[in-house]
Every structure is written in C-alpha cells, then in structure tokens.
Design an enzyme around this catalytic site. Structure first.
Site, PDB file in Angstrom:
ATOM      1  N   GLY A  14     -19.058 -17.046 -27.016  1.00 36.37           N
ATOM      2  CA  GLY A  14     -19.909 -18.746 -27.817  1.00 36.37           C
ATOM      3  C   GLY A  14     -19.442 -18.900 -27.977  1.00 36.37           C
ATOM      4  CG  HIS A  55     -22.694 -10.240 -28.016  1.00 30.78           C
ATOM      5  ND1 HIS A  55     -21.606  -8.955 -27.771  1.00 30.78           N
ATOM      6  CD2 HIS A  55     -21.519 -10.116 -28.957  1.00 30.78           C
ATOM      7  CE1 HIS A  55     -20.542  -7.902 -28.417  1.00 30.78           C
ATOM      8  NE2 HIS A  55     -20.662  -9.232 -29.119  1.00 30.78           N
ATOM      9  CB  SER A  80     -21.326 -14.388 -28.837  1.00 31.24           C
ATOM     10  OG  SER A  80     -21.422 -14.451 -30.641  1.00 31.24           O
ATOM     11  CG  MET A 122     -18.059  -6.435 -35.603  1.00 31.92           C
ATOM     12  SD  MET A 122     -17.707  -8.255 -35.170  1.00 31.92           S
ATOM     13  CE  MET A 122     -19.520  -8.330 -34.624  1.00 31.92           C
ATOM     14  CG  ASP A 154     -16.565  -9.916 -29.261  1.00 30.36           C
ATOM     15  OD1 ASP A 154     -16.072 -11.551 -28.800  1.00 30.36           O
ATOM     16  OD2 ASP A 154     -17.057  -9.519 -29.850  1.00 30.36           O
ATOM     17  N   GLY A 155     -13.586 -12.721 -27.670  1.00 29.67           N
ATOM     18  CA  GLY A 155     -13.073 -13.538 -28.587  1.00 29.67           C
ATOM     19  C   GLY A 155     -12.148 -14.475 -27.611  1.00 29.67           C
ATOM     20  N   GLY A 156     -12.526 -15.494 -28.130  1.00 32.99           N
ATOM     21  CA  GLY A 156     -11.977 -16.810 -27.217  1.00 32.99           C
ATOM     22  C   GLY A 156     -11.902 -16.539 -25.962  1.00 32.99           C
ATOM     23  N   GLY A 200     -15.030 -10.999 -36.610  1.00 31.67           N
ATOM     24  CA  GLY A 200     -15.676 -11.377 -38.263  1.00 31.67           C
ATOM     25  C   GLY A 200     -15.965 -12.675 -37.908  1.00 31.67           C
ATOM     26  CG  PHE A 201     -14.618 -15.781 -39.230  1.00 27.58           C
ATOM     27  CD1 PHE A 201     -16.041 -15.934 -40.046  1.00 27.58           C
ATOM     28  CD2 PHE A 201     -13.805 -14.845 -39.593  1.00 27.58           C
ATOM     29  CE1 PHE A 201     -16.402 -15.843 -41.347  1.00 27.58           C
ATOM     30  CE2 PHE A 201     -14.081 -14.415 -41.141  1.00 27.58           C
ATOM     31  CZ  PHE A 201     -15.382 -14.822 -41.564  1.00 27.58           C
ATOM     32  N   GLY A 202     -16.433 -16.641 -35.015  1.00 26.88           N
ATOM     33  CA  GLY A 202     -16.245 -17.258 -33.717  1.00 26.88           C
ATOM     34  C   GLY A 202     -15.687 -18.768 -33.817  1.00 26.88           C
ATOM     35  N   GLY A 203     -14.449 -18.681 -32.732  1.00 32.96           N
ATOM     36  CA  GLY A 203     -14.428 -20.037 -32.737  1.00 32.96           C
ATOM     37  C   GLY A 203     -12.462 -19.849 -32.631  1.00 32.96           C
ATOM     38  CG  ASP A 215     -21.025 -10.728 -32.685  1.00 33.36           C
ATOM     39  OD1 ASP A 215     -20.610  -9.779 -32.228  1.00 33.36           O
ATOM     40  OD2 ASP A 215     -21.170 -12.295 -31.810  1.00 33.36           O
ATOM     41  CG  MET A 236     -20.857  -9.763 -38.246  1.00 29.79           C
ATOM     42  SD  MET A 236     -19.459 -11.443 -38.598  1.00 29.79           S
ATOM     43  CE  MET A 236     -19.284 -11.796 -36.911  1.00 29.79           C
ATOM     44  CG  HIS A 285     -19.905  -5.856 -31.303  1.00 24.06           C
ATOM     45  ND1 HIS A 285     -18.843  -7.723 -31.719  1.00 24.06           N
ATOM     46  CD2 HIS A 285     -19.137  -5.355 -31.742  1.00 24.06           C
ATOM     47  CE1 HIS A 285     -17.968  -7.000 -31.941  1.00 24.06           C
ATOM     48  NE2 HIS A 285     -17.895  -5.789 -32.474  1.00 24.06           N
ATOM     49  CG  MET A 293     -12.992  -6.519 -31.239  1.00 20.79           C
ATOM     50  SD  MET A 293     -14.993  -7.383 -30.973  1.00 20.79           S
ATOM     51  CE  MET A 293     -14.238  -8.320 -31.064  1.00 20.79           C
TER      52      MET A 293
HETATM   53  C1  DX5 Z   1     -16.195 -11.774 -33.708  1.00 20.00           C
HETATM   54  C2  DX5 Z   1     -18.048 -11.578 -32.701  1.00 20.00           C
HETATM   55  C3  DX5 Z   1     -17.397 -11.982 -31.688  1.00 20.00           C
HETATM   56  C4  DX5 Z   1     -17.856 -13.878 -31.518  1.00 20.00           C
HETATM   57  C5  DX5 Z   1     -17.196 -14.200 -30.218  1.00 20.00           C
HETATM   58  O1  DX5 Z   1     -16.338 -11.266 -34.309  1.00 20.00           O
HETATM   59  O2  DX5 Z   1     -17.320 -10.580 -32.107  1.00 20.00           O
HETATM   60  O3  DX5 Z   1     -18.748 -12.190 -30.456  1.00 20.00           O
HETATM   61  O4  DX5 Z   1     -18.838 -14.269 -31.308  1.00 20.00           O
HETATM   62  O5  DX5 Z   1     -17.381 -16.015 -30.352  1.00 20.00           O
HETATM   63  P1  DX5 Z   1     -16.432 -17.105 -29.440  1.00 20.00           P
HETATM   64  O6  DX5 Z   1     -16.299 -16.592 -28.044  1.00 20.00           O
HETATM   65  O7  DX5 Z   1     -16.333 -18.515 -29.644  1.00 20.00           O
HETATM   66  O8  DX5 Z   1     -15.217 -16.695 -29.823  1.00 20.00           O
HETATM   67 ZN    ZN Z   2     -19.137  -9.440 -31.167  1.00 17.13          ZN
END
Ligand code: DX5
Ligand code: ZN
Length: 216
Positions: A195, A31, A6, A66, A173-175, A140-143, A33, A35, A64, A135
């Site tokens: 990501g 990927h 991502s 959002m 997607d996520g974590g 909304g956010f990475g990490g 994102d 937003m 993706h 999801m």
């Molecule tokens: C969150 C995004 C993800 C995100 C994943 O809304 O859709 O794609 O960047 O990031 P990580 O892998 O750090 O959770």
């Molecule tokens: Zn995503």
C-alpha cells in the site's frame, strides 16, 4: 513476485486516476481492502464501490474482506467483479459454507489469517484454495511495520502446499517495502500486497519494478 497495490493508501478523491496510475505502473493485481468497523476498527467501502471501479481496469481484483459476516456479502462482491475473494478464518461465518458460496460464483477463494492465527488452521481447506493470505500486520490500517516473525508461518504453509503437490499461492499483506520484500520472497511468498510503499512513492512504476527486482 506479483505485486498487488492496496488501494487503501490511494487518494480516495481520485479513485479512478489512482487505479489508472497503478494500471500503468506494472501492478499485477489490485488489492481492495473491505473493512466493516467491527471485524477491524476501520471502515472503508463495499460492493457498490467495487462495482464502479471495476470499469477502470482489466487487472484482477483481489478483494480482502475484513468483515465479521463475509457469507452475507459474497454474492454482492462476486457480482461486483471480484476475481479473488479472501475472508478471515477468525470471522463469524462458517468457513465451508463461505468457500462454497465463492466457488459457486466461479470466483477464486482465499483464506486470510491474522498474526495470532496458526498456520494449520488453513491446512484442511488448502486443496480448495487459490490462495492463502498471511497478514504481516494486525489488519485495519496501512502504514504499519512488517512482522518478520510471520515468516516461519509462511514457510510452514508453503511446505504443506508443496508436500501435497498443490498450486495454492501465498500472499502477504502489511508493511511490504524495499527493506522487507526479500524476506517474504525467501520464505516462499508469491504475491505481495503493498500500500504505502507503492502509492506514496514518487514514481510508482519505478517502485514496483524495484520491489520485483529485489526478489531473486
Ligand atoms: C491492512 C490491509 C493492507 C494494508 C497494507 O489491514 O489489509 O492491505 O493496506 O498497507 P501497507 O502496505 O501500507 O502496510
Ligand atoms: Zn489487505
């Protein structure tokens, strides 16, 4: 397992270099994102940016969305070079209509669902979908931390896909990182977005091969 880095976690001041770094690190899919600050409390980039970075790699672009009104922007993202477009069932656009717009452009359609959305919302559309994006964090956010409690949902969708002999893929997607990817794999996931794990790794190539090796 396919790995889709991502770009949300990349160094935005060096978009081109970061894409090339992933390209050379064994990433299968990019990927992206998108937003809008309305559907999710964060803003990233739109179709003009996708169009520019399309020139940097031949890898498939998994866009993706959002955003609250995906139907208004499908054409722009198709023209910008998307290969897969995911939009959320929770957005305001009519799902049938938005899927048709993607299909007409020859781009692969995908539906994305947030953690509180049940599996069966996508069943009606499964035969038209290239992919379902489940999801494993609130978008909304990475990490953020991987929500392991989404795995029964993944398993239910996988079961429905198999029951109907479909080829629809499942993406989470996520974590996703070394301690969580095996859980996704065991639940039947085909594509993992990653990501932070990949972009913040010292050696992205090593990290991607490590993630893939954990899937067995
Ligand atoms: C969150 C995004 C993800 C995100 C994943 O809304 O859709 O794609 O960047 O990031 P990580 O892998 O750090 O959770
Ligand atoms: Zn995503």
């Amino acid at each position: 397992m396919l790995i889709a880095p991502s770009l949300l976690s990349c160094d935005f001041s060096n978009f081109k270099g970061e894409i090339e770094r992933m390209d050379n690190s064994g990433a299968d899919i990019m990927h992206l994102d998108v937003m809008d600050g309305h559907f999710v409390p964060n803003i990233t980039f739109g179709a003009p940016v996708v169009k520019e970075i399309r020139k940097c790699t031949k890898k498939p672009f998994d866009v993706h969305l959002m955003i609250s009104q995906p139907d208004r922007y499908i054409d722009d993202f198709c023209k910008a070079g998307a290969d897969i477009i995911s939009f959320h069932t929770e957005a305001d656009s009519d799902i049938e209509k938005t899927l048709s717009l993607i299909e007409k452009s020859g781009v692969k359609p995908a539906l994305a669902i947030k953690p509180n959305t049940p599996a069966d919302v996508v069943y009606k559309y499964l035969d038209r979908l290239y992919m379902v994006l489940v999801m494993t964090v609130e978008p909304g956010f990475g990490g953020q931390s991987f929500m392991e409690n989404m795995m029964p949902k993944v398993e239910a969708i996988k079961e429905e896909i198999n029951r109907r002999n479909l080829k629809t893929l499942i993406e989470v997607d996520g974590g996703i990182k070394d301690t969580t990817i095996k859980k996704a794999y065991d639940s039947g996931v085909d594509i993992c977005v990653a990501g932070t794990a990949v972009f913040k790794a010292e050696d992205a190539k090593l990290e991607i091969s490590k993630l893939k090796a954990l899937c067995k």
